[in-house]
Structure formats: structure tokens, C-alpha cells
Design a protein around this motif. Structure first.
Motif, PDB file in Angstrom:
ATOM      1  N   GLU A 108       4.642   3.793   9.770  1.00  0.00           N
ATOM      2  CA  GLU A 108       3.989   4.347   8.365  1.00  0.00           C
ATOM      3  C   GLU A 108       3.470   6.034   8.481  1.00  0.00           C
ATOM      4  N   GLU A 109       2.341   5.664   9.363  1.00  0.00           N
ATOM      5  CA  GLU A 109       2.169   6.750   9.617  1.00  0.00           C
ATOM      6  C   GLU A 109       3.008   7.744  10.940  1.00  0.00           C
ATOM      7  N   ALA A 110       3.644   7.569  11.608  1.00  0.00           N
ATOM      8  CA  ALA A 110       4.920   8.110  12.136  1.00  0.00           C
ATOM      9  C   ALA A 110       5.454   8.803  12.050  1.00  0.00           C
ATOM     10  N   ARG A 111       5.958   7.888  10.782  1.00  0.00           N
ATOM     11  CA  ARG A 111       7.068   7.979   9.481  1.00  0.00           C
ATOM     12  C   ARG A 111       6.527   9.494   8.913  1.00  0.00           C
ATOM     13  N   LYS A 112       5.129   9.641   8.558  1.00  0.00           N
ATOM     14  CA  LYS A 112       4.946  11.261   7.689  1.00  0.00           C
ATOM     15  C   LYS A 112       5.101  12.193   8.407  1.00  0.00           C
ATOM     16  N   ALA A 113       4.484  11.617   9.933  1.00  0.00           N
ATOM     17  CA  ALA A 113       4.179  12.514  11.047  1.00  0.00           C
ATOM     18  C   ALA A 113       5.922  13.135  11.370  1.00  0.00           C
ATOM     19  N   HIS A 119       0.864  -1.227   0.086  1.00  0.00           N
ATOM     20  CA  HIS A 119      -0.011  -0.250  -0.401  1.00  0.00           C
ATOM     21  C   HIS A 119       0.570   1.097  -0.235  1.00  0.00           C
ATOM     22  N   TYR A 120       1.482   1.345   0.801  1.00  0.00           N
ATOM     23  CA  TYR A 120       2.789   2.565   0.953  1.00  0.00           C
ATOM     24  C   TYR A 120       3.457   3.262  -0.042  1.00  0.00           C
ATOM     25  N   ARG A 121       3.769   1.815  -0.874  1.00  0.00           N
ATOM     26  CA  ARG A 121       4.644   2.149  -2.087  1.00  0.00           C
ATOM     27  C   ARG A 121       4.096   2.299  -3.208  1.00  0.00           C
ATOM     28  N   THR A 122       2.865   2.070  -3.374  1.00  0.00           N
ATOM     29  CA  THR A 122       1.978   2.271  -4.281  1.00  0.00           C
ATOM     30  C   THR A 122       1.459   3.677  -3.662  1.00  0.00           C
ATOM     31  N   LYS A 136      -0.791   6.664  -3.989  1.00  0.00           N
ATOM     32  CA  LYS A 136      -0.235   8.043  -4.235  1.00  0.00           C
ATOM     33  C   LYS A 136      -1.211   9.167  -3.597  1.00  0.00           C
ATOM     34  N   GLU A 137      -2.253   8.945  -3.109  1.00  0.00           N
ATOM     35  CA  GLU A 137      -3.287   9.579  -2.126  1.00  0.00           C
ATOM     36  C   GLU A 137      -2.458   9.867  -1.204  1.00  0.00           C
ATOM     37  N   ASN A 138      -1.557   9.655  -0.267  1.00  0.00           N
ATOM     38  CA  ASN A 138      -0.920   9.902   0.778  1.00  0.00           C
ATOM     39  C   ASN A 138      -2.292   9.573   2.421  1.00  0.00           C
ATOM     40  N   LYS A 139      -3.257   8.443   1.291  1.00  0.00           N
ATOM     41  CA  LYS A 139      -4.203   7.939   3.139  1.00  0.00           C
ATOM     42  C   LYS A 139      -3.324   6.486   3.771  1.00  0.00           C
ATOM     43  N   SER A 140      -3.924   6.987   4.740  1.00  0.00           N
ATOM     44  CA  SER A 140      -3.135   6.087   5.954  1.00  0.00           C
ATOM     45  C   SER A 140      -4.167   4.334   5.796  1.00  0.00           C
ATOM     46  N   TYR A 141      -2.833   3.915   6.160  1.00  0.00           N
ATOM     47  CA  TYR A 141      -3.802   2.055   5.383  1.00  0.00           C
ATOM     48  C   TYR A 141      -4.803   1.725   6.204  1.00  0.00           C
ATOM     49  N   LEU A 142      -4.589   2.587   7.026  1.00  0.00           N
ATOM     50  CA  LEU A 142      -5.425   2.086   9.131  1.00  0.00           C
ATOM     51  C   LEU A 142      -6.782   2.751   8.656  1.00  0.00           C
ATOM     52  N   SER A 143      -7.463   3.440   7.996  1.00  0.00           N
ATOM     53  CA  SER A 143      -8.325   3.832   7.640  1.00  0.00           C
ATOM     54  C   SER A 143      -9.658   2.222   7.115  1.00  0.00           C
ATOM     55  N   ASP A 144     -10.028   2.718   7.290  1.00  0.00           N
ATOM     56  CA  ASP A 144     -11.401   1.384   6.955  1.00  0.00           C
ATOM     57  C   ASP A 144     -11.429   1.053   5.177  1.00  0.00           C
ATOM     58  N   GLU A 145     -11.374   2.606   4.737  1.00  0.00           N
ATOM     59  CA  GLU A 145     -11.384   1.808   3.303  1.00  0.00           C
ATOM     60  C   GLU A 145     -10.461   1.579   2.515  1.00  0.00           C
ATOM     61  N   VAL A 146      -9.290   1.606   3.123  1.00  0.00           N
ATOM     62  CA  VAL A 146      -8.385   0.937   2.513  1.00  0.00           C
ATOM     63  C   VAL A 146      -7.523  -0.698   3.311  1.00  0.00           C
ATOM     64  N   ARG A 147      -7.865  -0.497   4.072  1.00  0.00           N
ATOM     65  CA  ARG A 147      -7.227  -1.976   4.875  1.00  0.00           C
ATOM     66  C   ARG A 147      -8.439  -3.113   4.609  1.00  0.00           C
ATOM     67  N   PRO A 148      -7.268  -3.610   3.647  1.00  0.00           N
ATOM     68  CA  PRO A 148      -8.540  -5.089   3.000  1.00  0.00           C
ATOM     69  C   PRO A 148      -9.175  -6.049   4.089  1.00  0.00           C
ATOM     70  N   HIS A 149     -10.421  -5.312   3.338  1.00  0.00           N
ATOM     71  CA  HIS A 149     -12.145  -7.014   4.441  1.00  0.00           C
ATOM     72  C   HIS A 149     -11.321  -7.782   4.948  1.00  0.00           C
ATOM     73  N   ARG A 150     -10.875  -8.188   4.300  1.00  0.00           N
ATOM     74  CA  ARG A 150     -10.132  -9.825   4.790  1.00  0.00           C
ATOM     75  C   ARG A 150      -8.940  -9.789   6.314  1.00  0.00           C
ATOM     76  N   HIS A 151      -8.267  -8.736   6.549  1.00  0.00           N
ATOM     77  CA  HIS A 151      -8.069  -8.294   7.893  1.00  0.00           C
ATOM     78  C   HIS A 151      -8.812  -7.988   8.952  1.00  0.00           C
ATOM     79  N   ILE A 152      -9.622  -7.340   8.480  1.00  0.00           N
ATOM     80  CA  ILE A 152     -10.295  -6.849   9.271  1.00  0.00           C
ATOM     81  C   ILE A 152     -11.397  -7.674  10.375  1.00  0.00           C
TER      82      ILE A 152
END
Lengths: 633, 620
Positions: free
Chosen positions: B535-540, B476-479, B481-497
Motif C-alpha cells: 500500500e505504501e508503494a502504491r501511494k508512492a 485500515h486502508y479502506r477506512t 482518511k488521514e493517509n497514515k501508514s499502517y506500519l507506524s506504531d500507533e496504527v498497527r494493532p498492538h496485538r500484532h506487534i
């Protein structure tokens, strides 16, 4: 598959009839009633030993509901293979204690044991022993047969019983099937005889104990008296028979009592039957029967061996499947409800034997009466069996019950066929791993010929994992694990034939796999540091498949009885597949005392030549030994 | 078995099950106990010991139990009841509902300290909860309450006679998930009105009940209550009419407002011809309607009378049932060639519902096929799971290789330095597809109802998630472009949740056992989202370095510090994180450089001590 459906029980009974063995056995049974424990007679080349069915006050005074106990209770594991489960959690077969006690009594007090061993050792004469018995005597005969079979001599004994009650539980029956001993047991049952079903009921229950109180002495007396009649009036047998039919209903039990008695047995038998049927169809989980199973007490006893049912009309039905036999025991009784006959037929085996002799024991001879509008051979066979039993194929429940058994058998057959094909495919991966092993060890010894200390076994190669080959080996390891896990699962769910684990083909394939691949699994386990998460491989990490495969081999060794020949040379593969796990634990252990124990163990293994020379000369071992000796020094 | 081939169900064993239960002697004992207990005015409970089984008996009913007029069907929410666990209560939009009258009665009994004390004593025994009528619903609630204690050595079971429906679909699903449905056996006389009466709105039956309940009470106890015959028969017809109106809507799937209640557990329908058990909830609903449809020639008012009288007549029914069941059913002309269909026909015959009644027959057939399909699906997944192990092994292997090179598999995959990473990606995608399919199947209800509580699958899912989710995060973080956090529900794959949710649910039910604290660091970081937090901490940190949003960024970093400290303390973090090349260490170096300027941080930082001393030593 079709070929296997020829009934071996029929061949058996035809053989017995052809050689007059049945009537000889029956005569011996009757004589046994006069003697104290047993009666012995030689007939042609056969030694017939008959046990008395005389009642014993102990027979129906029971400790627990069904009077079951561990078969090896009071014995030194004489019945070795009648144990299920694994070594940590053995599940011994259960048998009726009353019968076992009587068996033990004859085993210890009489000279029978010596006599049997003597006959069996006499290879020149090649005598066959036939154990036989009527009523409870049949149960003792069964146990004696089993005891003799366990000795695994060249000429196995045979067992013919008449109206014999159930002796052992499901594990008992399964073990006999697994060892392929079923055909040594021939239980002759008169269609309505109550005694073969009596063990479905707890003897404590009032209806049963009251009825037995009166019936057992009655049966015993009439058997003793019958004997006298028989001797004097052999020629007038038909007349005697007529007399007996008139006798019908003259037993001491009142009509109401006998009705209650029989109904109780039917009801208890239906408990067992419905339980078995539902378990077969839905599996034990997720149904009312499964959840309530501990709350409901039902008889543990199940039929074993071959059954020959004989109806009063003269039809004979041979059954070799124990589940089918269970159905027949129930439905034949439930269908007729001839309360008088249920009690009288127990002492009228004269008639039964005559019928069997006439019919020469073939179910198939009734094919004319059955309309075969059903499509498959299975269906026709079920119809035939029901017809021969006098149940009739209109009894839909009985029909469905038998059909369930057939379907289940077919399923097992298909499963095993598929797995055999897969086993062949697995050989490819095994071959690659063998090649990998040779590569590892060969390479090393070429490169480091001088540096003996740096030799690596394939275990270490795999653990350090540098090359593409290691990766490939890992893939093969995983594929093989998937296959054997599947086998383990199927075996545990009882979806493979019961005798799978006694077939050399599977034992050998399993052992080969275990010896070659388990070291890799151990390497993987320790490489990933799983021992830090969950503990040592042997205690916590060993996959079930290896435990099962090892058990198969151990069971086989136990049976062969002979001490395995001690090795004189180190083997190609280390014979203890957990060897490396011991080594890892030894190296990891920090206390001072333990390494010595490990060292002892290791030395023992070396002395027995159980460890391959490659493993032994590998660097890990050498280093470890060096470090030990330096510590000690 | 050939898994790719459609494999129709072979048998139906409803009748065998009924025989099993009816002939084992539990039912008459239970009924006898209820009947004699109901004579007393005591309204609490009774214990009766019989060999090694303990019967816990609840009395039939009191007038007020039926009355629950504040909701349409007398249902109520259990969200506020502390006695039930969260797993049972369902979501906000689909809460679990139970019958209020039964719940109140059970709560009343629970208040009795004697009850709790006695149940405590019984915790290692076989217990059968039994009850009649409303008491049956109470017994069912008590069983659920007892099962939720998850006592290992006890075995509990619930038998009810003529109990009304007591819970909704959410409750049923929750019970199915725990694989407890088989522990409820509801014995129902074919015509008994009570099991179906709450399918009608309470108002439409209230008046009739007022007339009928005293009659029932007089039947169950010695007290004599005069009931005018005329008003009785009118009430009977009235109630049956109203109930049948509603059941027919349900049975025929007509649109309209439905009662929330569904059958929970196995229903054993009894008639004079025999008995049969049914497990499928939909099929039982249909049967509840069709079994009162009388045979031709029986007048309606007679049926109505039977509907009322059978409710208190279980004793009589039980007397005849053994006999009826043991008499062989003989089918002159078999309806079909399939033994499965013959089985269903036999069951219907046994309860006196004509096999020609296609609705029920088809419903049962469908239920059997659906169950069979579920079993086949899980077989297929079993096989697929073992093939997928090879991908998992590949990834494990990869992880070890990276460790040997002093880097984390996460970083290596993110930077994609090696050709090998391509294969890693392939394995990652394959596994993702496999688990997506499983989650999808579970949500479509084509897997056995207890699938998500089976240890095998929970464990497989957790191992997968811990090993592979870091790679998903890296991807996710490699690809991204929109600078979205992985942790938001629409990004994290449903299966993992979903997998994480299953594991947490399971862990809650395990809470009874003491959990061992770890002594060594885990080989896999237990929180599979660790890297996303990083990754979020790195952005910060980046924005901190650039001097943007200083306060917000600082907060994120400090929060992350606390988080890492907490997982270090419970040792649920893997040591590979502390390898020199890991992006965590790089983050730490840069971050501490910024922070070292403030002495205050040095003394307050949760991580500083650990990283400065212990952390470095711990490195491999």
C-alpha cells in the motif's frame, strides 16, 4: 458419584472370608514352601495354585538399580495390554526382572500352563482358579494371574497374596486399572510387614543387601518349619501364636542393622510418595521436583489391585485405590517404626488371617471411634481409613495426602460428566455431516446418472467446495475437532478416568467420528496446499486426535483376540479413514514405481471391502485408475 | 472442572517438595563436595562424577568477592556481557542486573579454557551446578549460561547453600519466561545472614563483613585465623541490625529505596523442625525477613550469633533434616477447614515460623491463589482457542474461495464486493478481540510466566497473524482518511506487534537448529505486513504518476522492489500474490510502465527478470 464410593474391596474380602478361601489359600502357600515351584490343591470347585516364596540368589542381585525390565522381554507379547503410548513410541510396563524370570521359568518348564488352559476350557465344571503366594511367591502368583487374565476366558482367575512385594511400575498398575482387573487381585498385608515396601529401595544399597542376606534365609527357614508345626498342632493354634509373640525380635538382624534397614526403606518410600503427591497437585511442569526428576533415582514400582491391611490390634482396612494404597504403605510404616515387627510380621500371617476372618473385613465397623465433625463424606471416609490403619487422623500429612487423592478423583468424575454432556451435543453436528454426505452423493448420482465417471464422493465435494452446504460442513468439522481435541488433551493430561478408552461408548463415538470426518480434514489439508508446506498428511499433518482414537479401536481389537469377520459387502463408510490421504499421495507422487505400490494397496483394500462404494466409484479414483492403466498400456 | 466458577487452590505442597529434595541424597553429596573443595586454595571449579550425574562445584568465597563498592548494592549491568543472550538482558529502561562479585568470579572461571572444554564434554549429561555462599550465586550464573546453550539432551539443575540474592526482577522474569525457575533450588538455613544480606546497602554491612568473612573462611577451611571474639559478636549484631532494618521495609511494603535483588528460583528453608520449599518470589522475600524474627525468650545477640554460624553449618543441618522431615507433623487443632491453608500452616510450622504470623501466611496464600488463577486462565484460553478455530477456518475458507476466483482475499476484502465479506469482517473482529485479551492478560501477568514461549501459543498466534493481519491492513486502508501508514506504531494493532515479537524471540532461541530453506512458496505470506508495504508503494506510485516528490517516491518504490525480491528469494511469499487480479500485479504493471522508459532500471531492477519470466510461469 456417592454410590461409586462403596468399597468393592470390602465386598471382595467378605466373600473370601465367607468361603474360607483365605485360610485355604494360606495353607496352600505354606505347603508350597515344601514343594519345588508350586503347590496345587482343589478345594470345592476351586483350583488353588500356590507359589513358593523361597528365596533365590537372583532375587537381589540386580543389573540396574531397581532391576526393572520390559514385561514382554523374552516373551512374544504375551502381555498385550500392558503397553502404553502409541504404536510409534510404545511405553511397555516395567516389572521386576527377578520376578519375571521366575514366572517365565514356571511358564516354560512345568505343565502348569497346559493345566490352566485345560481348566479354563472346561466350561461344564466352571472351576475358578486362585493363584496365591506368600512373599516373593505372591509376585509370581500376580504375574500368573495376569497371564491368565490376558487369555480372557469366561471365568477369570483370582489372586490372593500374603506380604507380596511390589511387582510392576505405574504403567503396569494403570493398565490393570484400565482393564478393570483390579478386583481380581487381593493383596493381604500385615500392617508393619516390610516386604510389601521392600521394592521402594534399590537392593544394591548396602543396608538393604546386608539385611536381605540374613533375612531371606531366615524367613524361608521359619516358613518351612512353621509348616510342620501347623500340620501337627492345628488344634493348638492359639498356643503357637503365643509362642510367636514371644519370639518377636528374635530375628537374626542386629538392632542397629534392622533400624538402618527400615529407615532406608522409609526414606526411599517417601521419595516415591512425595513425588506422586506433588505431581498430582502441581502437575509435572514448573517445579523443582519436575526439573530434578531425571537426576533423582526413585523406585518405579507402584501398588496395583486391591489391598487389605490388617493391623496387630485386629483392625482391617480395605483399599481399592492404588494411590491410597501407596500412602498407606508409607504412612503405616513411618508412623509406627516398630523395627522388630516390620521383620517378624512377614512370617506371621496366621494371625493376620484370623483377624480378617473375625472382622469380616469391614472398615466401617470402626465408625464409632471416629468423631465425625468433618463436613463431607470424603473426609469421614479418610478419617475412617486412617483410624483403621492405626495412623490416626491427627497425622495431618497423611490426611492431606489422602485428601489430595479424593479431590483428584472428584475432579476426574466432574470432567467426565461434562464431557458426556458435550458428546451428546456433538451428535447434532455428526448428524448434519451425515446428511451432508448423503446430499453430496445423492445429488450427484441423480444428476449424472449416465456419466458414471463424474460421480463425486463427499470428499471431493468438500474439496472443491462450491456451495453454502460445504461451508456449513466445514463449520461442523471445526466444532467437532475442537471437542475431540479437548478430549485428547484431557486424556493426555490424565484428567479423565483411566478406563475411558476401554468404554465401548467412547470407542464407538470416536470411531464413528473418525471415519466420517477425517476425510474432510484430509480434503481441507490438501485443498489448502498444506502438503506443499509441510509434507504428506499421514507423515506430518494428521492431528493427534485421530491417532489417539485409532489407537483406542486397535487396542480393543487386539484384546478381543478373535479375527474380525471379513466383510462381504462394501461398508457405508470407508473403514480406513486415511484412505483419501493415500489417494492424494498416489496422485501427487511423480515417480514411476510408487503408483504401483499405491495401486496394490488400493486393490488390497478393495478386496477386503474396506472402501465404500461411493468412494470407489468417485471420479478421482476412476480418473486415476484410468491414467494408470493408460500409462501401463 | 467448571471454568466459570471461582476455584480456590486446593493444596500446597511445599513440604512434600522439601522432603523430595532432602531425602534423595543429592544434598549431602553436594555439600560434602563443596566442603572438601573449599579447603583448597584452588579458586576455580571442580567436577565430580557420581553414577550418571556430574556435579560442577564452585568454591565458597574469597574475600574480594563480597567487595563491590562501586554501586549501592553491589549490582551491575549485564548488557555488555556477550556470554548472555539478548533475551536475558531486558530493555534499556529495565536492564537485568546481577551481583558484580559473583559475575566477576564466573567470568574469571569462564576464561579458564579447561572449564569450557570440560563443559563441552558434558553436554549430553545430567549436570548439577552446586555452590555455597557466593559460590552459590556463581553456580546460578553458570546454570543460566549453560541453559542458554539449549542443549536438548542435557539436564541441568542448580543447588546452592546459603547463596546471596544475585539478580533483579528483570532477570527473574526472563528466567521465568523460559520456564527455568524450577531448575534453581536454594537451600537456606533459617537464620543464615547471607541470603538476605544484599537486601541492605553494601556500605552498611561492609565493615561487619570484614570482620566476619575471615571467621567463615576459617570454618570452611583448615587455615586458622584468629578472630577476636569481641569484635565478632559486635559485627554480628551490627550486620543483623542493618539487614533486618532493610528487610522489614521490604516485608511490610513500606515506601523507600529497595534493593534491586529478588529471589530467583525455589527456596528451601530449613530449620531444626523440618523444611519447606517456596516458589513465589514475594513470599520468599517476606520469609527472609520473618524467619529471623526469633521466638520469644531468645536474646537478640544469640540470634545474631546463629545468623553468622549457620552460614557455614549446612553439613550439620543436613544430617538432621531427613529425620525431622520424616517425622510426621501432627497438628493438634487444625487452623482451618481448607486443606490449602492447612498445607501452608504445616510449611510454616516446619520452618519454625509461627502460623500466627499473618504476614507470611497471607503472602503464601495470595501466591498460591495467584498461581491457581493463572492456571485457570490458561485453561479458559485453551477452551476459547478451540472455539475461535471456527472463525479462523472461515477465513481460510474465504481465502480459498477468493483464490478460485483468481483474486487475493486481501483485495476482495478491501473492495468489499460480496456480502460474504461482511461475515469475514465479523470473524476478523472476533479474533481480534480474542487476541487483544490474551496480549492484555499476558501484560498484566495473569498468565503463567512461560506463556509467551509455549509452542502452542506461539504457533496459534503466528497462524492468526499471517492469516488475519492482511485483513486488518485492508480494513485500515479502506477506512483511513488521514493517509497514515499502517506500519507506524500507533496504527498497527498492538496485538500484532506483540505476537510478532514473541515469535521472533522464540525463533532466536531456536537458532541452534539449522533451518530448512523452503523449496515451495509458502501458502501464507510469512511477513504479515507485506500488504502494508505494498500500500505504501502504491501511494508512492500515485505521487510518482502525478509527478509529486519524485525522488522520495521513487526511493520508496525501489525499496519495495528490493523487499519483494528478498522474500521471493527465500520463498516466504505466497503465490496468491501473483494472481492476475491482485493489487500487487496491478501495481507492478503500472510501475514497470513508468520504469521501462529508463533502460538503466531494466538491467538493475531486482524484480524485472523474475516478473518477466519466471514469475508468470509460477502462477497457478
Amino acid at each position: 458419584m456417592e454410590a461409586s464410593k462403596i468399597c468393592r474391596a470390602e465386598e471382595n474380602i467378605t466373600y473370601f472370608v465367607g468361603t474360607d478361601l483365605i485360610s485355604e489359600a494360606w495353607n496352600a502357600c505354606q505347603n508350597a514352601y515344601k514343594s519345588r515351584d508350586f503347590y496345587k490343591i482343589e478345594y470345592k470347585n476351586v483350583l488353588i495354585i500356590a507359589f513358593s516364596g523361597a528365596p533365590n540368589s537372583r532375587d537381589y542381585v540386580t543389573d540396574n538399580d531397581f532391576d526393572e525390565c520390559d514385561i514382554n522381554y523374552n516373551l512374544n507379547d504375551e502381555f498385550n495390554c500392558l503397553v502404553d503410548g502409541d504404536s510409534e513410541n510404545p511405553k511397555p510396563a516395567m516389572v521386576r526382572k527377578a520376578f519375571l524370570d521366575r514366572f517365565l521359568c514356571t511358564l516354560r518348564s512345568s505343565n502348569l500352563k497346559a493345566k490352566i488352559l485345560e481348566v479354563q476350557k472346561d466350561i461344564v465344571e466352571k472351576k475358578t482358579i486362585i493363584f496365591t503366594g506368600h512373599s516373593f511367591g505372591g509376585a509370581i502368583a500376580s504375574l500368573w494371574t495376569l497371564w491368565t487374565l490376558e487369555k480372557r476366558h469366561k471365568i477369570p482367575p483370582l489372586c490372593i497374596t500374603f506380604g507380596c512385594p511390589l511387582v510392576g511400575d505405574k504403567i503396569f498398575a494403570k493398565a490393570i486399572e484400565r482393564e478393570k482387573w483390579s478386583h481380581y487381585f487381593c493383596h493381604i498385608v500385615s500392617r508393619n510387614d516390610i516386604v510389601p515396601r521392600i521394592c521402594f529401595s534399590p537392593f544394591k544399597s548396602p543396608f538393604i543387601s546386608k539385611a536381605l542376606d540374613e533375612l531371606l534365609p531366615y524367613w524361608y527357614d521359619s516358613m518351612r518349619n512353621r509348616k510342620a508345626e501347623n500340620q501337627t498342632k492345628v488344634e493348638n493354634q492359639s498356643k503357637v501364636e503365643n509362642q510367636k509373640t514371644v519370639q518377636d525380635g528374635s530375628h537374626p538382624l542386629s538392632k542397629e542393622n534392622s533400624q538402618e534397614f527400615i529407615k532406608q526403606v522409609i526414606s526411599d518410600a517417601s521419595q516415591v510418595l512425595t513425588h506422586e503427591t506433588t505431581a498430582l497437585v502441581v502437575g509435572p511442569a514448573n517445579l523443582v521436583g519436575g526439573a530434578a526428576k531425571d537426576l533423582i533415582k526413585r523406585s518405579p514400582y507402584r501398588p496395583f489391585g486391591y489391598y487389605v491391611f490388617c493391623s496387630t490390634s485386629g483392625s482391617v482396612c480395605c483399599i481399592e485405590n492404588t494411590e491410597t494404597a501407596l500412602h498407606m504403605l508409607y504412612f503405616a510404616l513411618e508412623n509406627s517404626k516398630l523395627f522388630g515387627a516390620c521383620i517378624m510380621e512377614h512370617i506371621e500371617y496366621d494371625k493376620t488371617i484370623k483377624h480378617i476372618s473375625k472382622s469380616s473385613g469391614l472398615t466401617a465397623s470402626y465408625s464409632k471411634t471416629v468423631k465425625s465433625d468433618k463436613s463431607s463424606a470424603d473426609d469421614v471416609r479418610i478419617d475412617l481409613q486412617l483410624e483403621a490403619m492405626g495412623i490416626g487422623n491427627q497425622n495431618t500429612q497423611a490426611w492431606l495426602g489422602l485428601k489430595t487423592i479424593e479431590e483428584n478423583k472428584n475432579k476426574l468424575a466432574i470432567n467426565i460428566d461434562q464431557q458426556i454432556v458435550k458428546l451428546d451435543e456433538m451428535q447434532e453436528f455428526m448428524a448434519e455431516l451425515e446428511w451432508y454426505k448423503t446430499m453430496c452423493e445423492g445429488n450427484q448420482s441423480n444428476q449424472d446418472k449416465d456419466l458414471n465417471a463424474n460421480k463425486q464422493s463427499y470428499y471431493e465435494c468438500f474439496k472443491t467446495n462450491k456451495t453454502e452446504n460445504d461451508m456449513k460442513a466445514n463449520k461442523n468439522r471445526v466444532k467437532l475437532a475442537a471437542f475431540w481435541d479437548r478430549i485428547t488433551e484431557l486424556v493426555e493430561k490424565e484428567e479423565l478416568p483411566k478406563d475411558l478408552q476401554t468404554q465401548d461408548k467412547w470407542i464407538n463415538a470416536g470411531t464413528e467420528y473418525r471415519l466420517l470426518v477425517e476425510p474432510l480434514d484430509i480434503a481441507h489439508y490438501y485443498r489448502l496446499g498444506k502438503h506443499e508446506d509441510s509434507g504428506s498428511y499421514i507423515a506430518r499433518g494428521r492431528p493427534r486426535r485421530y491417532k489417539l482414537l485409532q489407537k483406542w479401536l486397535d487396542d480393543k481389537k487386539k484384546k478381543s483376540g478373535t479375527e474380525s469377520v471379513t466383510r462381504s459387502k462394501p461398508p457405508i463408510l470407508t473403514q480406513n479413514s486415511c484412505f483419501w490421504a493415500y489417494v492424494e499421495e498416489a496422485i501427487n507422487s511423480s515417480t514411476d514405481k510408487e503408483p504401483k505400490d499405491y495401486k496394490m494397496q488400493l486393490e488390497n483394500m478393495v478386496a477386503r471391502h474396506e472402501i465404500s462404494s461411493e468412494d470407489l466409484s468417485s471420479s478421482t479414483i476412476t480418473n486415476w485408475q484410468n491414467s494408470l492403466s493408460s500409462k501401463a498400456g | 472442572m467448571d471454568l466459570d466458577w471461582p476455584n480456590p487452590p486446593k493444596f500446597s505442597v511445599g513440604q512434600e517438595l522439601a522432603t523430595l529434595i532432602a531425602t534423595c541424597g543429592i544434598l549431602p553429596k553436594a555439600w560434602e563436595a563443596i566442603f572438601s573443595f573449599s579447603k583448597n586454595e584452588d579458586d576455580s571449579f571442580l567436577l565430580e562424577k557420581d553414577e550418571d550425574v556430574v556435579y560442577v562445584i564452585f568454591p565458597s568465597f574469597r574475600n574480594e568477592d563480597f567487595i563491590a563498592s562501586d554501586s549501592k548494592y553491589g549490582e551491575c549491568n549485564i548488557n555488555n556481557q556477550k556470554i548472555f543472550s539478548a533475551g536475558l538482558k531486558g530493555d534499556v529502561d529495565k536492564p537485568a542486573l546481577v551481583h558484580k562479585g559473583a559475575l566477576n568470579r564466573f567470568l574469571h572461571i569462564l576464561e579458564n579454557p579447561d572449564f569450557k572444554a570440560k563443559m563441552q564434554e558434558l553436554k549430553e549429561q545430567n549436570i548439577i551446578f552446586v555452590g555455597h555462599s557466593i559460590g552459590g550465586a556463581v553456580a546460578a550464573l553458570a546454570t543460566i549460561w549453560f541453559l542458554e546453550k539449549r542443549l536438548r539432551n542435557s539436564n541441568s539443575f542448580c543447588i546452592t547453600f546459603g547463596a546471596p540474592l544475585f539478580g533483579n526482577a528483570t532477570l527473574q522474569e526472563a528466567i521465568g519466561r523460559e520456564d527455568w525457575l524450577g531448575r534453581f533450588c536454594h537451600v537456606v538455613c533459617k537464620y543464615d545472614i547471607v541470603p538476605r544480606m544484599y537486601l541492605a546497602p553494601y556500605e552498611s554491612i561492609a565493615n561487619s563483613l570484614d570482620a566476619i568473612v575471615p571467621h567463615w573462611r576459617s570454618k570452611m577451611s583448615t587455615e586458622c585465623i584468629d578472630v577476636s571474639h569481641l569484635s565478632m559478636s559486635e559485627a554480628c549484631i551490627n550486620i543483623l541490625n542493618n539487614v533486618v532494618k532493610c528487610t522489614s521495609t521490604i516485608a511490610n511494603n513500606y515506601p523507600g529505596v529497595r534493593s534491586p535483588y529478588v529471589p530467583i528460583g525455589t527456596y528451601m528453608f530449613c530449620s531444626t523442625h523440618g523444611a519447606a520449599c517456596f516458589e513465589d518470589s514475594e513470599a520468599v522475600l517476606k520469609l527472609l525477613h520473618f524467619s529471623v524474627q526469633g521466638q520469644e525468650g531468645i536474646p537478640f545477640d544469640q540470634i545474631a550469633g546463629t545468623c553468622i554460624s549457620e552460614h557455614t553449618d549446612y553439613g550439620h543441618m543436613l544430617e538432621g533434616i531427613d529425620e525431622a522431615l520424616l517425622n510426621a507433623r501432627q497438628f493438634a487443632n487444625l487452623v482451618s477447614n481448607s486443606s490449602f491453608e492447612i498445607g501452608i500452616a504445616l510449611e510454616l510450622e516446619a520452618i519454625g515460623v509461627g502460623a500466627q504470623d499473618n504476614h507470611v501466611f497471607l503472602a503464601l496464600k495470595k501466591a498460591g491463589e495467584a498461581k491457581n488463577e493463572k492456571d485457570m486462565n490458561i485453561e479458559k484460553l485453551n477452551v476459547q482457542l478451540s472455539t475461535n478455530q471456527s472463525f479462523l477456518a472461515q477465513l481460510e475458507w474465504h481465502k480459498m474461495n477468493c483464490k478460485d476466483k483468481n483474486s487475493c482475499s486481501y483485495d476482495s476484502f478491501k473492495q468489499q464486493v460480496e456480502k460474504k465479506d461482511f461475515y469475514v469482517n465479523l470473524a476478523r473482529t472476533k479474533l481480534g478481540g480474542f487476541w487483544d485479551e490474551i496480549v492484555d492478560m499476558e501484560e498484566k501477568h495473569v498468565l503463567p510466566s512461560d506463556f509467551r514461549t509455549r509452542n502452542k501459543w506461539i504457533n496459534a498466534g503466528t497462524t492468526y497473524r499471517r492469516l488475519v493481519e492482511p485483513l486488518d491492513i485492508a480494513f485500515h486502508y479502506r477506512t483511513d482518511k488521514e493517509n497514515k501508514s499502517y506500519l507506524s506504531d500507533e496504527v498497527r494493532p498492538h496485538r500484532h506487534i506483540v505476537l510478532e515479537k514473541w515469535m521472533k524471540e522464540k525463533e532466536q532461541t531456536r537458532s541452534g537448529r539449522e533451518r530448512r530453506g523452503r523449496t515451495n512458496f509458502a501458502s501464507l505470506t510469512q511477513d504479515s505486513c507485506f500488504w502494508a508495504h505494498l500500500e505504501e508503494a502504491r501511494k508512492a506510485l500515485m505521487s510518482l504518476q502525478q509527478g509529486k516528490d519524485i525522488n522520495a517516491s521513487l526511493e520508496v518504490c525501489v525499496e519495495f522492489e528490493t523487499y519483494v525480491k528478498s522474500i521471493i528469494t527465500d520463498k516466504s511469499i505466497s503465490i496468491e500474490v501473483f494472481l492476475d487480479q491482485s493489487s500487487f500485479m496491478i501495481w507492478w504493471q503500472q510501475y514497470s510502465q513508468i520504469q521501462l522508459q529508463s533502460p538503466q532500471w531494466r538491467s538493475n531492477s531486482p524484480l524485472y527478470d523474475f516478473m518477466a519470466n519466471e514469475g508468470c510461469k509460477k502462477k497457478v
